[in-house]
Design a protein around this motif. Structure first.
Motif, PDB file in Angstrom:
ATOM      1  N   PHE A   1      -0.166 -10.881  16.198  1.00  0.00           N
ATOM      2  CA  PHE A   1      -1.582 -10.973  15.835  1.00  0.00           C
ATOM      3  C   PHE A   1      -2.398 -10.385  16.976  1.00  0.00           C
ATOM      4  N   PRO A   2      -3.439  -9.621  16.672  1.00  0.00           N
ATOM      5  CA  PRO A   2      -3.897  -9.159  15.371  1.00  0.00           C
ATOM      6  C   PRO A   2      -3.665  -7.650  15.275  1.00  0.00           C
ATOM      7  N   GLU A   3      -2.396  -7.233  15.346  1.00  0.00           N
ATOM      8  CA  GLU A   3      -2.090  -5.810  15.518  1.00  0.00           C
ATOM      9  C   GLU A   3      -1.433  -5.205  14.268  1.00  0.00           C
ATOM     10  N   SER A   4      -0.387  -4.409  14.460  1.00  0.00           N
ATOM     11  CA  SER A   4       0.298  -3.736  13.371  1.00  0.00           C
ATOM     12  C   SER A   4       1.618  -3.206  13.911  1.00  0.00           C
ATOM     13  N   HIS A   5       2.305  -2.415  13.095  1.00  0.00           N
ATOM     14  CA  HIS A   5       3.546  -1.795  13.554  1.00  0.00           C
ATOM     15  C   HIS A   5       3.339  -0.991  14.830  1.00  0.00           C
ATOM     16  N   ARG A   6       2.109  -0.551  15.087  1.00  0.00           N
ATOM     17  CA  ARG A   6       1.857   0.323  16.238  1.00  0.00           C
ATOM     18  C   ARG A   6       1.941  -0.417  17.569  1.00  0.00           C
ATOM     19  N   THR A   7       2.047  -1.738  17.528  1.00  0.00           N
ATOM     20  CA  THR A   7       2.391  -2.492  18.746  1.00  0.00           C
ATOM     21  C   THR A   7       3.583  -1.862  19.441  1.00  0.00           C
ATOM     22  N   TRP A   8       4.517  -1.336  18.641  1.00  0.00           N
ATOM     23  CA  TRP A   8       5.815  -0.869  19.149  1.00  0.00           C
ATOM     24  C   TRP A   8       5.899   0.643  19.263  1.00  0.00           C
ATOM     25  N   ARG A   9       4.751   1.343  19.305  1.00  0.00           N
ATOM     26  CA  ARG A   9       4.776   2.801  19.297  1.00  0.00           C
ATOM     27  C   ARG A   9       5.580   3.381  20.457  1.00  0.00           C
TER      28      ARG A   9
ATOM     29  N   GLY B   1     -15.809  -9.842   9.160  1.00  0.00           N
ATOM     30  CA  GLY B   1     -14.404  -9.498   9.326  1.00  0.00           C
ATOM     31  C   GLY B   1     -13.795 -10.297  10.465  1.00  0.00           C
ATOM     32  N   LEU B   2     -12.607  -9.902  10.858  1.00  0.00           N
ATOM     33  CA  LEU B   2     -11.930 -10.620  11.936  1.00  0.00           C
ATOM     34  C   LEU B   2     -12.675 -10.506  13.258  1.00  0.00           C
TER      35      LEU B   2
ATOM     36  N   GLU C   1      -9.897   1.924  18.441  1.00  0.00           N
ATOM     37  CA  GLU C   1     -10.821   2.136  17.321  1.00  0.00           C
ATOM     38  C   GLU C   1     -10.117   1.893  15.991  1.00  0.00           C
ATOM     39  N   ALA C   2      -8.863   2.305  15.884  1.00  0.00           N
ATOM     40  CA  ALA C   2      -8.124   2.069  14.641  1.00  0.00           C
ATOM     41  C   ALA C   2      -7.923   0.574  14.415  1.00  0.00           C
ATOM     42  N   LEU C   3      -7.645  -0.153  15.486  1.00  0.00           N
ATOM     43  CA  LEU C   3      -7.432  -1.596  15.371  1.00  0.00           C
ATOM     44  C   LEU C   3      -8.713  -2.306  14.948  1.00  0.00           C
ATOM     45  N   LEU C   4      -9.829  -1.906  15.527  1.00  0.00           N
ATOM     46  CA  LEU C   4     -11.098  -2.518  15.167  1.00  0.00           C
ATOM     47  C   LEU C   4     -11.461  -2.234  13.712  1.00  0.00           C
ATOM     48  N   ARG C   5     -11.075  -1.062  13.221  1.00  0.00           N
ATOM     49  CA  ARG C   5     -11.300  -0.762  11.804  1.00  0.00           C
ATOM     50  C   ARG C   5     -10.438  -1.674  10.926  1.00  0.00           C
TER      51      ARG C   5
ATOM     52  N   TRP D   1      -9.595  -4.628  11.501  1.00  0.00           N
ATOM     53  CA  TRP D   1     -10.146  -5.980  11.505  1.00  0.00           C
ATOM     54  C   TRP D   1     -11.268  -6.167  10.490  1.00  0.00           C
ATOM     55  N   GLN D   2     -11.780  -5.057   9.954  1.00  0.00           N
ATOM     56  CA  GLN D   2     -12.875  -5.162   8.994  1.00  0.00           C
ATOM     57  C   GLN D   2     -12.386  -5.378   7.561  1.00  0.00           C
ATOM     58  N   ASN D   3     -11.094  -5.240   7.320  1.00  0.00           N
ATOM     59  CA  ASN D   3     -10.539  -5.507   5.994  1.00  0.00           C
ATOM     60  C   ASN D   3     -10.537  -7.011   5.785  1.00  0.00           C
ATOM     61  N   ARG D   4     -11.368  -7.495   4.858  1.00  0.00           N
ATOM     62  CA  ARG D   4     -11.540  -8.947   4.700  1.00  0.00           C
ATOM     63  C   ARG D   4     -10.263  -9.613   4.189  1.00  0.00           C
ATOM     64  N   ASP D   5      -9.562  -8.986   3.252  1.00  0.00           N
ATOM     65  CA  ASP D   5      -8.329  -9.586   2.759  1.00  0.00           C
ATOM     66  C   ASP D   5      -7.296  -9.684   3.873  1.00  0.00           C
ATOM     67  N   ALA D   6      -7.202  -8.646   4.688  1.00  0.00           N
ATOM     68  CA  ALA D   6      -6.268  -8.682   5.807  1.00  0.00           C
ATOM     69  C   ALA D   6      -6.685  -9.733   6.834  1.00  0.00           C
ATOM     70  N   ALA D   7      -7.983  -9.887   7.049  1.00  0.00           N
ATOM     71  CA  ALA D   7      -8.454 -10.888   8.010  1.00  0.00           C
ATOM     72  C   ALA D   7      -7.987 -12.279   7.609  1.00  0.00           C
ATOM     73  N   PHE D   8      -8.122 -12.611   6.335  1.00  0.00           N
ATOM     74  CA  PHE D   8      -7.672 -13.925   5.882  1.00  0.00           C
ATOM     75  C   PHE D   8      -6.139 -14.016   5.895  1.00  0.00           C
ATOM     76  N   GLY D   9      -5.460 -12.906   5.598  1.00  0.00           N
ATOM     77  CA  GLY D   9      -4.014 -12.908   5.694  1.00  0.00           C
ATOM     78  C   GLY D   9      -3.553 -13.221   7.114  1.00  0.00           C
ATOM     79  N   MET D  10      -4.164 -12.573   8.089  1.00  0.00           N
ATOM     80  CA  MET D  10      -3.803 -12.809   9.493  1.00  0.00           C
ATOM     81  C   MET D  10      -4.072 -14.250   9.909  1.00  0.00           C
TER      82      MET D  10
END
Length: 295
Positions: free
Chosen positions: A33-41, A165-166, A188-192, A194-203
């Motif tokens: 939390f609150p990242e994505s697969h790119r944590t492991w880039r 958002g988140l 900037e991609a991560l902050l974008r 965080w604006q997905n409301r469904d994803a925010a509640f999922g997280m």
């Protein structure tokens, strides 16, 4: 990194990075939390010539399935997703790698699949469940650092999430809206995201579905008399724990007692580094993993 859509037998769909030789040993990377697969880039770039590197956006994140009910995020379902992902990709045995919430899931995957499916485990700044809850009861520093979880669990903050958002919740509970030491385009991609409301509640539902208890700072610093702890087996597969020692959310006391819970344990301390060690200190993480995977 390109992603493909993988359909799990439980109806969940995950966007997944799948790089490296198909016949190579498999590393499954789980982000936190609150990242994505790119944590492991940095790790995927480093290992994809020798390993098949699998990195999903887990349920609740980005383009992956985002069920909105809290009960869709209980630990058994999050852990189950990983075994079903391996099944969907025709992967038998694998090494599980996790950070933060991905590390929490990785503990469960390792404990549930050791030897049968899981050959090794690599955990980065994610506390063992048997240790973390006790620290929340007894350790003032850990309890204070975890008070934000109470805010995440509080449904009174739903209106804030819907409005901002988140990002709004992160500013209120963690005072953190711009991850340090991150490349500008990644930030900037991560902050974008965080604006997905469904994803925010999922997280946030990862926290709301968790059985962990975070007492207030006014409650006694002692283990309750009725607390029995999780009923977990001994971990017997080779396990590497990488720990950034300047993590403000997870003090180094989370390492104490690990040797009693894990038979084959390697601990790699990373100094002068904060919580997000996979991308704050990628060279040190890669070197530790190289040594561990070659042993």
């Amino acid at each position: 990194m390109e992603q493909k859509r993988v359909h799990l037998a439980n109806g969940i769909h995950l966007d997944v990075v799948d790089e490296g030789p198909l016949d190579a040993p498999v590393l499954i990377f789980l982000h936190g939390f609150p990242e994505s697969h790119r944590t492991w880039r940095h790790q995927i770039a480093h290992f994809k010539d020798r390993f098949r590197c699998i990195a999903p956006d887990q349920r609740g994140y980005r383009g992956s399935s985002k069920p909105q009910e809290v009960e869709a995020y209980t630990p058994d379902k999050l852990i189950g997703d990983i075994f079903l992902l391996a099944d969907a990709l025709s992967i038998g045995k694998f090494t599980i790698v996790g950070h933060d919430w991905g590390g929490a899931i990785a503990w469960g995957v390792a404990l549930g699949g050791q030897h049968v499916r899981v050959e090794r485990a690599v955990i980065a700044n994610a506390p063992h469940p048997s240790i973390f809850q006790k620290l929340l009861y007894t350790h003032p520093g850990q309890r204070e650092a975890s008070q934000y979880i109470r805010g995440f669990k509080d449904t009174a903050n739903d209106a804030l999430i819907k409005d901002q958002g988140l990002t709004g919740l992160m500013l209120q509970e963690v005072k953190w809206d711009r991850p340090a030491a991150m490349e500008p385009e990644e930030r900037e991609a991560l902050l974008r995201d965080w604006q997905n409301r469904d994803a925010a509640f999922g997280m946030i539902n990862y926290y709301r579905a968790s059985p962990m208890t975070v007492p207030t700072m006014d409650e006694p610093f002692e283990v309750p008399s009725d607390y029995s702890g999780p009923d977990l087996p001994q971990l017997t597969i080779p396990t590497l724990v990488i720990w950034a020692m300047d993590d403000l959310a997870l003090p180094a006391e989370n390492l104490d007692g690990l040797d009693e819970l894990i038979d084959d344990l390697t601990i790699e301390q990373v100094h002068d580094c904060g919580h997000f060690v996979p991308w704050e200190a990628p060279a040190k993480v890669n070197a530790a993993m190289d040594k561990f995977l070659a042993s």
